[in-house]
Structures are given as structure tokens and as C-alpha cells.
Design an enzyme around this catalytic site. Sequence first.
Site, PDB file in Angstrom:
ATOM      1  N   LYS A 171       0.684  -0.828   0.224  1.00  0.00           N
ATOM      2  CA  LYS A 171      -0.054   0.391  -0.414  1.00  0.00           C
ATOM      3  C   LYS A 171       0.795   1.027  -0.009  1.00  0.00           C
ATOM      4  O   LYS A 171       1.804   1.741   0.597  1.00  0.00           O
ATOM      5  CB  LYS A 171      -0.920  -0.134   1.509  1.00  0.00           C
ATOM      6  CG  LYS A 171      -1.794   0.342   1.124  1.00  0.00           C
ATOM      7  CD  LYS A 171      -2.254   1.864   2.589  1.00  0.00           C
ATOM      8  CE  LYS A 171      -1.455   2.892   3.150  1.00  0.00           C
ATOM      9  NZ  LYS A 171      -1.495   4.029   1.925  1.00  0.00           N
ATOM     10  N   GLU A 246       9.612   2.718  10.766  1.00  0.00           N
ATOM     11  CA  GLU A 246      10.538   3.107  10.244  1.00  0.00           C
ATOM     12  C   GLU A 246      10.060   4.940  10.614  1.00  0.00           C
ATOM     13  O   GLU A 246       8.772   5.422   9.823  1.00  0.00           O
ATOM     14  CB  GLU A 246      11.195   3.214   8.981  1.00  0.00           C
ATOM     15  CG  GLU A 246      12.689   4.107   8.923  1.00  0.00           C
ATOM     16  CD  GLU A 246      12.570   5.117   8.208  1.00  0.00           C
ATOM     17  OE1 GLU A 246      12.263   5.889   8.976  1.00  0.00           O
ATOM     18  OE2 GLU A 246      12.592   5.065   7.012  1.00  0.00           O
ATOM     19  N   CYS A 280      13.161  12.025   6.535  1.00  0.00           N
ATOM     20  CA  CYS A 280      12.741  11.673   8.312  1.00  0.00           C
ATOM     21  C   CYS A 280      14.627  11.609   9.108  1.00  0.00           C
ATOM     22  O   CYS A 280      14.386  11.784  10.162  1.00  0.00           O
ATOM     23  CB  CYS A 280      12.180  10.411   9.093  1.00  0.00           C
ATOM     24  SG  CYS A 280      13.042   9.566   7.310  1.00  0.00           S
ATOM     25  N   GLU A 384       9.444  17.588  15.387  1.00  0.00           N
ATOM     26  CA  GLU A 384       9.449  17.256  13.913  1.00  0.00           C
ATOM     27  C   GLU A 384       8.825  17.893  12.986  1.00  0.00           C
ATOM     28  O   GLU A 384       7.271  18.373  12.447  1.00  0.00           O
ATOM     29  CB  GLU A 384       9.454  15.769  13.623  1.00  0.00           C
ATOM     30  CG  GLU A 384       9.786  15.354  12.033  1.00  0.00           C
ATOM     31  CD  GLU A 384       9.828  13.969  11.659  1.00  0.00           C
ATOM     32  OE1 GLU A 384      10.676  13.587  10.573  1.00  0.00           O
ATOM     33  OE2 GLU A 384       9.132  13.140  11.971  1.00  0.00           O
TER      34      GLU A 384
END
Length: 480
Positions: A171, A246, A280, A384
Site C-alpha cells: 500500500k 521506520e 526523516c 519534527e
Amino acid sequence: MILIDKFYIGGEWVAPDSTTTMPILTPSTNAQIGQVTLGNSVDVDRAVAAAKAAFETFSMTTKDERLALLRRLAEVTRARMDDLGHAISKEMGAPITMSCQVQAYSGLGHLEGYIAALESLDEQETLPSGDILSREPIGVCGLITPWNWPINQIAQKVIPALATGATCILKPSEHTPLSAQIYAEIVHEAGYPAGVFNLVHGDGPSVGSAMSRHPDVAMMSFTGSTRAGSAVSKDAADTVKRVTLELGGKSPNLIFADCDLETRVREGVASCFYNTGQSCDAPTRMLVERSVYEQTLVIARSAAEAQQVGDPAQEGDHIGPLFDGLQYDRVQAMIQKGIDGGARVLAGGLGRPDDLPVNVQNGWFARPTIFCDVTPDMAIWREEIFGPVLVITPFDTEEEGIAMANDTEYGLAAYLQTGSEERAIRVARRLRAGGIHINGRDAGYGSPFGGFKQSGNGREGGLFGLEDYLELKVRPPFAL
């Protein structure tokens, strides 16, 4: 107008059960370039059934047979590299040079790393006890990938499944279906048996959750936000499936006075802004030894002001737009938080760049921004941002620098700049992160990638990336 209204299930392009659609937008202009159909739990059930049936035979293939298929996959991937690069640039805004040379190429780089890893993998060995240990494919794998590095993450999940003899359902992000569609075509042309690889488009609450809860899915691999990763883990808990994650990051970049300051600071700024800050593991917190702090600010401001922003369709080393309007609004809100919190704007700030080409002025472009004199209590230090925003703060001692670097709930990467090998080894040992970058050098394809703490669990890449797709089985040697 690009119409994606078929899913790849059981070796065929099939009409989905769902009729829900969403537009495909290009972030450089915010124009609609296509439409994708989003799946539902019925589509997931069909894909899982195909993968489960295929596992019965594909799990019995030999390593040599799987290596031959992977090498064929590499041939087809090379032939479609340009198609992948252009698709990624259109759907998520990466400049075409970077999209073709880095984003698309990552699919081939990881593949070559996994081929080398599989070649070296001992699928059976005799233990010191005399018993026989076998490494066998885990089963049907559900794979959920993000929009920011679409092919990189597809390769990091699909390839180890194919390499180990597992089967899978992918997906991809519903926002980047173009490159995923091409990747499915690549797998098909490589000659994989029907049902080994399946593709279902959809969003997290429908398709992602249905895969995570499905009793016939043995393992989930997810890349994305920490919030969404937690949801995948909770959905998977009732069926006690393996989950690898992750997730996010807020990576520190320690600048010591004995490094090549001009080079390393400029590299640090460029690395933070790379992919428009939408990585990231980007080094978004620059921690600078106080004796060179003011000098660093001068270099960093110059680097930020030199950073070009422009049309992703044009060749060059500029950065492109943020991914979409929601991401643009989030980045603007975080810049405002930095201003309101008392940080000093060293470069950039709110709004779009002033000199954008006319044809992309409706796109989601942000100004490359640097804050200095940031303190650990500020939101821009802790959260973040996922945009071209760097925060800088000084430290006095090595001990303090390490403590500040580790002062985060994340632990995906850490960066270290020093002229001393002894310090590099000493500090790297104490940094709580899965990957340490030293003096501009990164790990290569085939090395493990993943994080500590809320940056996730498990590793992707090379031999260590195969492990999550394998089960261990032990038996005694045969005797009458």
C-alpha cells in the site's frame, strides 16, 4: 489526465471493489494531473488471498531461483529509471535532476545491496549444539510506504520480501501512486509468479488498517509518522504479527571547532534543506561549539541565502516545493511557533520565496529558513517540522553537546563534524541514534537503516534488512 483505476492482484490488473477516488495533484502548481481509486477491506482480502496462495509455492523456491528473479528485476528497473524519476517529480515535487539521479536510483541501489546480502545469507547452518537452523520466509507481508521517498521505501520493503521467498501486498502513499504503479509494472515484467507481489492503493484508515488487522498477514512493515506507526502496531497486536517501523526524526548535527568549519556547516545546511527538508533523517538541529558559534552563523546564513528554490521540472540542484498544501501550512505554523517562542530568524521566514518563476507561483514553495539562539524548551527544537527549516544553538563542552544531541524522543540519525578521529569514535559511541554520519560521509546501500527510541524498530537494507522477513526454525539432525 492520468487515471489509476486498477489494482495489481494475483498477477493481473483488476478493477477494485471500491469506487472511492481522490485527485492526484502536482505540488509545483497545485494542479490536478490525475485521479486514483482508493481501495477498501474487500480489496485487501482479495490481495491477501492471492499472496497467501502464492506463498505455498514461492516459499519453496531456492536461493538461486530468487537471485535470478532479482537480477532480472534489476534489468527492468534500469530500463524504467527515467519513467520512475519523472513520475516522482510530478507527484511529490522533487526536482527532476535529484528525482532521476537519487530518488529513482535508490530503487536500484537497494536492490543491488539486497542481491549481495542474499548471496551471502546462510539459509541453513549447523549450530554448536549439532542442531540444524533454518531461515525461512515469514509469510504474507503488508507493506505501507510514504510519499517523501516513494521508490526508496518501496524498494526497502518489497525487495527483501521477494528475496526471502515471502509474498506481499504493497500500500503506497495514496498521494504518490504514479511511481508505485510503474514499480508494479516492473515487478510484473521481471516475471514474478502471480500473487507474489500485489498492489492496492488506499489510505491508512481503510487499506492500511485492514492489512494490519488481517489474520493472514504475518508481518507489517511501515514507514511514516510516529503517530501512524503506533496505530499500525495497535491494529496488529490482536493477531500478534511482527511489526517493523521506520518513523520520525529530529536529528542533531554536532559541529566541533576543530572541523573544516566552512565545508561542514555548508554541508549541514544543504543536508537539512535537501528534498525540501522532507527526509526523516535530515540534520535539522545544528549544535555548535561556542567558540565558533558566531562564525557558524555567518556561514549558515550565507548558505541559506544561496539556496535556490525553483521549478522541479527544470534541471539543477535547486530544491522544489513542499509536498502539498497541508504540509505547507504545517511548516508555516512551525515557523510562526519559532518566531513566537523567541528564536532569532537568521534566514528565510514565513511565506513563499520572492523570486519564483511565474509558472509555479501557485505551488507549495517555502523559504529556506534558519533559526538561531534556539533553546531546548522551544517547539522548533523538539518537534519534527519536515520542511526546509534548520535550528541552531551553541554548546560549551563535549559532554553538554552529547547531552543536547540526545535530548529528543527520536533516534534515527545523528551527524558529527570533527577533525579528531578519537573524538569521532568517542562521541559516536555515545549518540543514541541508529545511523551516525561523520564529516559528510553517509552509510551506503546494503547497510542497515533504522532508529532508536520513537524513531522505530527493526532495520532496512542489506543482510540486516532480510532478517525481519525471515523466521528461524530449528531441528535435530536426522537419526534412526
